[in-house]
Design a protein around this motif. Structure first.
Motif, mmCIF file in Angstrom:
data_model
loop_
_atom_site.group_PDB
_atom_site.id
_atom_site.type_symbol
_atom_site.label_atom_id
_atom_site.label_comp_id
_atom_site.label_asym_id
_atom_site.label_seq_id
_atom_site.Cartn_x
_atom_site.Cartn_y
_atom_site.Cartn_z
ATOM 1 N N MET A 156 0.807 -1.216 0.000
ATOM 2 C CA MET A 156 0.000 0.000 0.000
ATOM 3 C C MET A 156 0.844 1.272 0.000
ATOM 4 S SD MET A 156 -3.392 -0.662 2.291
ATOM 5 C CE MET A 156 -2.523 -0.892 3.828
ATOM 6 N N LEU A 157 2.141 1.125 0.226
ATOM 7 C CA LEU A 157 3.022 2.282 0.151
ATOM 8 C C LEU A 157 3.132 2.768 -1.294
ATOM 9 C CD1 LEU A 157 6.000 1.230 2.467
ATOM 10 C CD2 LEU A 157 4.401 3.096 2.893
ATOM 11 N N ARG A 158 3.215 4.091 -1.477
ATOM 12 C CA ARG A 158 3.404 4.620 -2.821
ATOM 13 C C ARG A 158 4.799 4.281 -3.344
ATOM 14 N NH1 ARG A 158 -0.512 8.513 -4.163
ATOM 15 N NH2 ARG A 158 -1.707 9.294 -2.379
ATOM 16 N N TYR A 159 5.797 4.361 -2.444
ATOM 17 C CA TYR A 159 7.187 4.115 -2.823
ATOM 18 C C TYR A 159 7.818 3.123 -1.850
ATOM 19 C CZ TYR A 159 7.018 8.137 -5.997
ATOM 20 O OH TYR A 159 6.709 8.995 -7.020
ATOM 21 N N LYS A 160 8.526 2.155 -2.393
ATOM 22 C CA LYS A 160 9.187 1.163 -1.550
ATOM 23 C C LYS A 160 10.196 1.794 -0.612
ATOM 24 C CE LYS A 160 8.695 -2.754 -4.725
ATOM 25 N NZ LYS A 160 9.420 -3.776 -5.540
ATOM 26 N N ALA A 161 10.766 2.940 -1.019
ATOM 27 C CA ALA A 161 11.765 3.620 -0.188
ATOM 28 C C ALA A 161 11.205 3.978 1.185
ATOM 29 C CB ALA A 161 12.274 4.877 -0.893
ATOM 30 N N ASP A 162 9.883 4.115 1.296
ATOM 31 C CA ASP A 162 9.282 4.476 2.582
ATOM 32 C C ASP A 162 9.243 3.316 3.565
ATOM 33 O OD1 ASP A 162 8.746 7.240 2.792
ATOM 34 O OD2 ASP A 162 7.182 7.071 1.283
ATOM 35 N N ASN A 200 19.468 29.941 -6.877
ATOM 36 C CA ASN A 200 20.253 30.276 -5.679
ATOM 37 C C ASN A 200 19.376 30.728 -4.514
ATOM 38 O OD1 ASN A 200 22.681 29.694 -6.984
ATOM 39 N ND2 ASN A 200 22.866 31.776 -7.793
ATOM 40 N N HIS A 201 18.168 30.217 -4.465
ATOM 41 C CA HIS A 201 17.240 30.597 -3.403
ATOM 42 C C HIS A 201 17.375 29.734 -2.151
ATOM 43 C CE1 HIS A 201 15.012 27.061 -4.677
ATOM 44 N NE2 HIS A 201 14.947 27.550 -5.916
ATOM 45 N N SER A 202 18.173 28.668 -2.246
ATOM 46 C CA SER A 202 18.273 27.741 -1.114
ATOM 47 C C SER A 202 19.700 27.227 -0.961
ATOM 48 C CB SER A 202 17.340 26.544 -1.311
ATOM 49 O OG SER A 202 16.003 26.955 -1.456
ATOM 50 N N ARG A 203 20.042 26.908 0.265
ATOM 51 C CA ARG A 203 21.330 26.276 0.570
ATOM 52 C C ARG A 203 21.106 24.766 0.668
ATOM 53 N NH1 ARG A 203 22.477 29.315 4.078
ATOM 54 N NH2 ARG A 203 24.152 30.549 3.121
ATOM 55 N N ASN A 204 22.055 24.004 0.136
ATOM 56 C CA ASN A 204 21.960 22.549 0.158
ATOM 57 C C ASN A 204 23.077 21.939 1.002
ATOM 58 O OD1 ASN A 204 19.841 22.120 -2.114
ATOM 59 N ND2 ASN A 204 21.350 23.514 -3.003
ATOM 60 N N ILE A 205 22.761 20.858 1.656
ATOM 61 C CA ILE A 205 23.779 20.030 2.303
ATOM 62 C C ILE A 205 23.922 18.796 1.417
ATOM 63 C CG2 ILE A 205 24.518 18.867 4.400
ATOM 64 C CD1 ILE A 205 24.007 21.886 4.744
ATOM 65 N N VAL A 206 25.024 18.712 0.694
ATOM 66 C CA VAL A 206 25.137 17.696 -0.357
ATOM 67 C C VAL A 206 25.866 16.436 0.080
ATOM 68 C CG1 VAL A 206 25.019 19.447 -2.167
ATOM 69 C CG2 VAL A 206 27.260 18.737 -1.294
ATOM 70 N N GLY A 207 26.495 16.462 1.253
ATOM 71 C CA GLY A 207 27.202 15.279 1.749
ATOM 72 C C GLY A 207 26.240 14.145 2.048
ATOM 73 N N PRO A 208 26.723 12.905 1.999
ATOM 74 C CA PRO A 208 25.828 11.749 2.162
ATOM 75 C C PRO A 208 25.299 11.536 3.578
ATOM 76 C CG PRO A 208 28.114 11.025 2.028
ATOM 77 C CD PRO A 208 28.116 12.500 1.734
ATOM 78 N N ALA A 209 26.045 11.929 4.598
ATOM 79 C CA ALA A 209 25.673 11.583 5.978
ATOM 80 C C ALA A 209 24.270 12.073 6.331
ATOM 81 C CB ALA A 209 26.699 12.149 6.955
ATOM 82 N N LEU A 210 24.039 13.381 6.222
ATOM 83 C CA LEU A 210 22.734 13.923 6.583
ATOM 84 C C LEU A 210 21.641 13.384 5.678
ATOM 85 C CD1 LEU A 210 21.717 17.391 7.760
ATOM 86 C CD2 LEU A 210 20.641 16.541 5.677
ATOM 87 N N ASN A 211 21.914 13.263 4.399
ATOM 88 C CA ASN A 211 20.876 12.845 3.465
ATOM 89 C C ASN A 211 20.503 11.376 3.635
ATOM 90 O OD1 ASN A 211 20.372 15.321 1.994
ATOM 91 N ND2 ASN A 211 22.474 15.128 1.284
ATOM 92 N N ILE A 212 21.456 10.556 4.008
ATOM 93 C CA ILE A 212 21.139 9.149 4.285
ATOM 94 C C ILE A 212 20.317 9.042 5.566
ATOM 95 C CG2 ILE A 212 22.129 6.933 4.991
ATOM 96 C CD1 ILE A 212 24.466 7.524 3.067
ATOM 97 N N MET A 213 20.708 9.779 6.589
ATOM 98 C CA MET A 213 20.026 9.681 7.887
ATOM 99 C C MET A 213 18.669 10.368 7.892
ATOM 100 S SD MET A 213 23.016 10.052 10.776
ATOM 101 C CE MET A 213 23.485 11.723 10.292
ATOM 102 N N LEU A 214 18.523 11.456 7.099
ATOM 103 C CA LEU A 214 17.299 12.252 7.171
ATOM 104 C C LEU A 214 16.632 12.426 5.806
ATOM 105 C CD1 LEU A 214 18.335 14.980 9.780
ATOM 106 C CD2 LEU A 214 16.894 12.969 10.139
ATOM 107 N N PHE A 215 16.553 11.336 5.070
ATOM 108 C CA PHE A 215 15.690 11.263 3.890
ATOM 109 C C PHE A 215 15.955 12.373 2.863
ATOM 110 C CE2 PHE A 215 13.521 9.723 7.706
ATOM 111 C CZ PHE A 215 13.233 8.417 7.346
ATOM 112 N N ASN A 216 17.235 12.607 2.577
ATOM 113 C CA ASN A 216 17.647 13.599 1.563
ATOM 114 C C ASN A 216 17.149 15.013 1.865
ATOM 115 O OD1 ASN A 216 18.976 11.613 -0.025
ATOM 116 N ND2 ASN A 216 17.020 11.024 -0.920
ATOM 117 N N ASN A 217 16.967 15.308 3.137
ATOM 118 C CA ASN A 217 16.443 16.619 3.517
ATOM 119 C C ASN A 217 17.407 17.764 3.197
ATOM 120 O OD1 ASN A 217 14.283 18.147 4.921
ATOM 121 N ND2 ASN A 217 15.916 18.622 6.363
ATOM 122 N N GLY A 218 18.667 17.449 2.966
ATOM 123 C CA GLY A 218 19.642 18.498 2.677
ATOM 124 C C GLY A 218 19.543 19.076 1.278
ATOM 125 N N LEU A 219 18.859 18.387 0.370
ATOM 126 C CA LEU A 219 18.813 18.812 -1.040
ATOM 127 C C LEU A 219 17.597 19.713 -1.242
ATOM 128 C CD1 LEU A 219 19.755 15.362 -2.590
ATOM 129 C CD2 LEU A 219 21.265 17.245 -1.889
#
Length: 292
Positions: free
Chosen positions: A1-7, A203-222
């Protein structure tokens, strides 16, 4: 029932978050390792709430409603609150005038005190769109109004029951994690937009592109890709970011979150070269110069 398996990862986070509350409430004494994990997962709940708000996890409406209630109880604020403050406001104005989460409301400077004062100030101003949204629901959509009201009721009931049985545990394992969750998501928003150029296409937003934060927090840095395509699933934002990364000023693509925090708020007061420059103010100065 999930839309995406990633969830499936999201579901694991939700299970662990619930289990940590249960275990900590029932064990004797205080375990610092469990508590640190509890606070990390409290932060993750804010990110999950954000993601679910943009693209509900389930194909089933009933499951999405149940997830809204779970998020309300573990995020510390009714899940519907994202609609008027985030979807209808922040994503529409994107740190321009009219955005209730605007980063330069009090000061154009970017320092530790502006960072720490931003969450309570932003929270205060976000109450207006929430009140207006509820008033509109009362006039136009009573079922949705009562659905929103029930989220407030569920949260109030959680606090009432928890404080009745053990106020110390309620404070430690529910109230404090809630505040960490609410505070952290506003800190993220500030970091992602402060000293960027809200009028720029990329250039309206700052990104955190390193893998650590994005792996732990669902790509929230992008964050740039998220604003460009708010409806895409979090698992697809790395691909979207890759397509536009070359269009973003490199200064807005930070490698790590904590590297940015240490450099901008602890080293910059000692040496200005570590600080950020406001792209917004630079644009305004150029416009004023051209107008002369």
């Amino acid at each position: 029932m999930l839309r995406y398996k990633a969830d499936r990862r999201t579901l694991v986070y939700m299970f662990v978050t619930t289990a940590l509350l249960y275990v900590q409430w029932n064990i004797t004494g205080f375990n610092i390792f469990l508590y640190v994990a509890c606070l990390f997962f409290a932060i993750s709940v804010a990110v999950i709430a954000h993601n679910h708000n943009h693209l509900p996890m389930w194909r089933s409406k009933t499951m999405n409603v149940l997830t809204d209630y779970w998020l309300t109880l573990f995020y510390g604020f009714p899940a519907f609150g994202w609609i008027p403050t985030h979807n209808k406001n922040h994503h529409f104005f994107n740190n321009k005038k009219g955005d209730y989460t605007i980063t330069y409301r009090i000061t154009e400077k970017n320092h530790f005190f502006s960072l720490m004062s931003y969450p309570p100030i932003s929270s205060f101003y976000q109450q207006k769109p929430i009140r207006d949204y509820l008033k509109n629901l009362w006039k136009c959509d009573r079922p949705e109004f009562f659905a929103a009201f029930l989220q407030y009721f569920a949260l109030a009931a959680l606090y009432a029951v928890a404080f009745y049985f053990d106020w110390k545990k309620a404070l430690l394992y529910i109230a404090i994690p809630h505040q960490v969750s609410l505070f952290s998501v506003l800190v993220f928003n500030y970091v992602q937009h402060v000293h960027a150029d809200e009028e720029s296409e990329y250039n309206h937003s700052r990104n955190i592109v390193g893998p650590a934060l994005n792996i732990m927090l669902f790509n929230n840095g992008l964050h740039t890709a998220h604003h460009e395509r708010a409806g895409i699933h979090w698992s697809e934002t790395p691909k979207a970011h890759k397509k536009m990364e070359h269009l973003i000023d490199p200064v807005l693509n930070e490698r790590t979150f904590w590297g940015y925090i240490i450099r901008s708020y602890f080293l910059a007061p000692v040496n200005k070269k570590f600080g950020t420059t406001s792209m917004r103010l630079e644009r305004i100065k150029k416009m004023q110069h051209l107008a002369r």
